[in-house]
Write a protein that holds these residues in place. Structure first.
Motif, PDB file in Angstrom:
ATOM      1  N   GLY A  22      21.946  35.175   4.816  1.00 43.28           N
ATOM      2  CA  GLY A  22      20.656  34.346   4.340  1.00 43.28           C
ATOM      3  C   GLY A  22      19.716  34.225   5.222  1.00 43.28           C
ATOM      4  N   TRP A  23      19.995  34.168   6.792  1.00 43.79           N
ATOM      5  CA  TRP A  23      19.004  34.045   7.764  1.00 43.79           C
ATOM      6  C   TRP A  23      18.246  35.262   8.167  1.00 43.79           C
ATOM      7  N   THR A  24      19.237  36.372   8.449  1.00 41.65           N
ATOM      8  CA  THR A  24      18.634  37.712   9.116  1.00 41.65           C
ATOM      9  C   THR A  24      18.728  38.746   8.153  1.00 41.65           C
ATOM     10  N   GLY A  25      19.338  38.911   6.948  1.00 41.55           N
ATOM     11  CA  GLY A  25      19.516  39.971   6.017  1.00 41.55           C
ATOM     12  C   GLY A  25      20.971  40.387   6.130  1.00 41.55           C
ATOM     13  N   THR A  26      21.114  41.024   4.878  1.00 41.11           N
ATOM     14  CA  THR A  26      22.335  41.591   4.786  1.00 41.11           C
ATOM     15  C   THR A  26      23.029  42.470   5.556  1.00 41.11           C
ATOM     16  N   ARG A  27      22.164  43.645   5.804  1.00 46.62           N
ATOM     17  CA  ARG A  27      22.649  44.510   6.772  1.00 46.62           C
ATOM     18  C   ARG A  27      22.873  44.232   8.160  1.00 46.62           C
ATOM     19  N   SER A  28      22.055  43.151   8.735  1.00 42.98           N
ATOM     20  CA  SER A  28      22.436  42.675  10.019  1.00 42.98           C
ATOM     21  C   SER A  28      23.695  41.946  10.031  1.00 42.98           C
ATOM     22  N   ALA A  29      23.891  41.256   8.891  1.00 44.44           N
ATOM     23  CA  ALA A  29      25.293  40.611   8.700  1.00 44.44           C
ATOM     24  C   ALA A  29      26.276  41.413   9.200  1.00 44.44           C
ATOM     25  N   PHE A  30      26.169  42.784   8.591  1.00 44.16           N
ATOM     26  CA  PHE A  30      27.344  43.846   8.782  1.00 44.16           C
ATOM     27  C   PHE A  30      27.482  44.230  10.258  1.00 44.16           C
ATOM     28  N   TRP A  31      26.389  44.821  10.664  1.00 42.12           N
ATOM     29  CA  TRP A  31      26.368  45.385  11.952  1.00 42.12           C
ATOM     30  C   TRP A  31      26.506  44.566  13.336  1.00 42.12           C
ATOM     31  N   SER A  32      26.054  43.309  13.239  1.00 44.79           N
ATOM     32  CA  SER A  32      26.208  42.410  14.018  1.00 44.79           C
ATOM     33  C   SER A  32      27.720  41.756  14.012  1.00 44.79           C
ATOM     34  N   GLY A  33      28.343  41.458  13.105  1.00 44.33           N
ATOM     35  CA  GLY A  33      29.839  41.083  13.084  1.00 44.33           C
ATOM     36  C   GLY A  33      30.574  42.285  13.561  1.00 44.33           C
ATOM     37  N   GLY A  34      30.349  43.489  13.054  1.00 40.61           N
ATOM     38  CA  GLY A  34      31.285  44.439  13.703  1.00 40.61           C
ATOM     39  C   GLY A  34      31.049  44.494  14.978  1.00 40.61           C
ATOM     40  N   LEU A  35      29.951  44.665  15.595  1.00 42.03           N
ATOM     41  CA  LEU A  35      29.891  44.745  17.095  1.00 42.03           C
ATOM     42  C   LEU A  35      30.501  43.602  17.790  1.00 42.03           C
ATOM     43  N   MET A  36      30.626  42.197  17.310  1.00 41.19           N
ATOM     44  CA  MET A  36      31.169  41.307  17.858  1.00 41.19           C
ATOM     45  C   MET A  36      32.736  41.347  17.659  1.00 41.19           C
ATOM     46  N   CYS A  37      32.953  42.056  16.715  1.00 42.50           N
ATOM     47  CA  CYS A  37      34.718  42.288  16.542  1.00 42.50           C
ATOM     48  C   CYS A  37      35.271  42.790  17.659  1.00 42.50           C
ATOM     49  N   VAL A  38      34.580  44.081  17.880  1.00 36.08           N
ATOM     50  CA  VAL A  38      34.943  45.163  18.604  1.00 36.08           C
ATOM     51  C   VAL A  38      34.925  44.421  20.004  1.00 36.08           C
ATOM     52  N   ALA A  39      33.934  43.383  20.459  1.00 40.87           N
ATOM     53  CA  ALA A  39      33.793  42.819  21.713  1.00 40.87           C
ATOM     54  C   ALA A  39      35.048  41.777  22.120  1.00 40.87           C
ATOM     55  N   ALA A  40      35.194  41.175  20.880  1.00 38.21           N
ATOM     56  CA  ALA A  40      36.349  40.107  21.099  1.00 38.21           C
ATOM     57  C   ALA A  40      37.767  40.881  20.841  1.00 38.21           C
ATOM     58  N   VAL A  41      37.937  41.924  20.456  1.00 39.36           N
ATOM     59  CA  VAL A  41      39.160  42.676  20.558  1.00 39.36           C
ATOM     60  C   VAL A  41      39.328  43.118  21.875  1.00 39.36           C
ATOM     61  N   ALA A  42      38.309  43.484  22.701  1.00 35.30           N
ATOM     62  CA  ALA A  42      38.596  44.102  24.064  1.00 35.30           C
ATOM     63  C   ALA A  42      38.687  43.038  24.941  1.00 35.30           C
ATOM     64  N   ALA A  43      38.099  41.754  24.676  1.00 25.27           N
ATOM     65  CA  ALA A  43      38.376  40.705  25.441  1.00 25.27           C
ATOM     66  C   ALA A  43      39.762  40.154  25.456  1.00 25.27           C
ATOM     67  N   LEU A  44      40.278  40.172  24.106  1.00 24.15           N
ATOM     68  CA  LEU A  44      41.546  39.562  23.843  1.00 24.15           C
ATOM     69  C   LEU A  44      42.810  40.848  24.326  1.00 24.15           C
TER      70      LEU A  44
END
Length: 431
Positions: free
Chosen positions: A369-391
């Protein structure tokens, strides 16, 4: 080639596993009809990504409360009875959706009420279902059982959304909800044939103290803690299912909406159909982290491409990664958790793999709703990879978990072997 085929040993060794397999197949298939129809109906009534994403918000609190309480109940009462009553309750909710859809002007608020009710009943039921596996399947067949259960789920996840899209488009919401209701009726009938699964004779009544005891055990086990944390992070950052209708609109591919919902299941199915090798792997923690990282990367790629065919491939790869991670989690849980705590730990497991998607729906809808549908996909995916690496860095024992050397896994195997010997019939004396 035969070594890649699914390991069917749990199917051959356990009648109750076969019954739960069929019951789950019916439930998954018909539930996906409602899971697709419900957000589509909300979109039809509101045309708002935030309204669709709000489903996650209304489902969250019931899931947390009843998931924890359901885990305590699973250690205190007959698990078969819990499963059967929950299926009956879900059937009543499907009936409400059916009645509402038949109104001249369907109401919006019942859809959220039913979503909250489904979340509550799922929270009550899943600990009983999950904790049954360790009781009815031999210890060494846990990975094979997890793979077969996932395979069953993915078949429903492919057929359910694909058929739901056609049913809603050509027969309407009442038909979709009617099929869901019929499925729950059949599921209850199958549940009546399961063997009773009573608690241990010294089981305590459900209480906050008992729930806290399970939480303390989980917190004291870095491997278990890692499975929960990785899954929670992956689902929170990269669970975009509720905004698929909006992505389909942007890609001018409304015809492919059902395929988008089922593409992940196709990837999981491919992995499941070639999962024979997973029964020979002992480092199940690697499944958890590698699978979650693949999931996140593929979801990010989904937001980068505009060709619907490439998008569907990315979603299929994401599904394969999610299944690999799920196999690792299920195997670790069933191999290491004591029987007397299994229900309560299953309640925590419900939160780890259910709260994440609910929060993920809210995140995806809000970002879209804020930044657009496609950005919701790629931003979330990148944050997922970063979180898994940190854990992975923070909880190294998860990565080094080995079923042949882990103390808890060896202890549970010894206990199960001893229980099996005690239940063996005595040899018939010869004259």
């Amino acid at each position: 080639m035969s070594s890649l085929l699914p390991d069917l040993s749990p199917w051959r060794s356990s009648r109750d596993f076969r019954l739960l397999f069929f019951q789950g197949a019916v439930t998954f298939f018909t539930s996906f009809m409602a899971m697709i129809a419900l957000p589509l109906q909300i979109k039809h009534l509101t045309d708002s990504p935030l309204a669709v994403g709000a489903m996650g918000a209304v489902e969250l609190v019931p899931l947390v409360v009843f998931g924890l309480y359901g885990g305590a109940l699973a250690d205190a009462i007959d698990r078969r009875r819990m499963i059967m009553l929950s299926e009956a309750g879900l059937g009543v909710l499907a009936l409400i959706l059916l009645v509402n859809s038949l109104l001249p002007n369907p109401l919006l608020w019942p859809l959220y009420v039913v979503a909250a009710g489904v979340s509550a009943l799922a929270g009550l039921q899943r600990p009983a279902l999950d904790s049954m596996m360790a009781r009815i399947v031999p210890h060494e067949q846990m990975t094979a059982a997890a793979a077969l259960n996932a395979l069953r789920y993915q078949i429903g996840a492919i057929a359910g959304p694909a058929l739901a899209g056609l049913v809603v488009a050509y027969a309407g919401y009442p038909a979709a909800y009617g099929i869901t209701l019929a499925g729950f009726v059949l599921s209850v009938i199958l549940c009546t044939r399961l063997a009773p699964a009573p608690p241990s004779s010294d089981a305590e009544r459900p209480s906050l103290r008992g729930i806290a005891e399970g939480a303390r055990y989980a917190w004291s086990r870095p491997v278990l803690l890692g499975t929960y944390a990785v899954d929670l992070a992956a689902m929170f950052f990269a669970f975009p299912n509720t905004i698929f209708p909006f992505l389909a609109d942007e890609l001018d591919a409304v015809w492919a909406l059902g395929l988008m919902y089922s593409a992940g299941a196709v990837g999981s199915l491919v992995l499941g159909m070639t999962s024979g090798w997973t029964s020979r792997v002992r480092r199940h923690g690697l499944f958890v982290v590698c699978g979650a990282a693949v999931w996140g990367a593929a979801i990010a790629a989904t937001g980068w491409f505009t060709d619907i065919r490439v998008v569907l491939v990315c979603l299929a790869v994401a599904g394969a990664g999610d299944m690999l991670s799920g196999l690792g989690r299920a195997t670790i849980w069933n191999q290491t958790i004591p029987e007397e705590l299994r229900g309560r730990l299953a309640g925590i497991e419900v939160l780890s793999y259910s709260v994440g998607p609910q929060l993920g729906q809210v995140r995806a809808g809000t970002v879209a709703g804020w930044t657009g549908t496609r950005s919701a996909f790629w931003s979330g995916g990148l944050m997922c990879v970063a979180a898994v690496a940190a854990l992975t860095v923070a909880l190294p024992r998860l990565v080094t978990y080995d079923a042949d050397t882990d103390e808890d896994a060896l202890r549970r195997r010894a206990e199960k072997d001893q229980a099996a010997k005690e239940t063996e019939p005595l040899p018939t004396p010869t004259s």
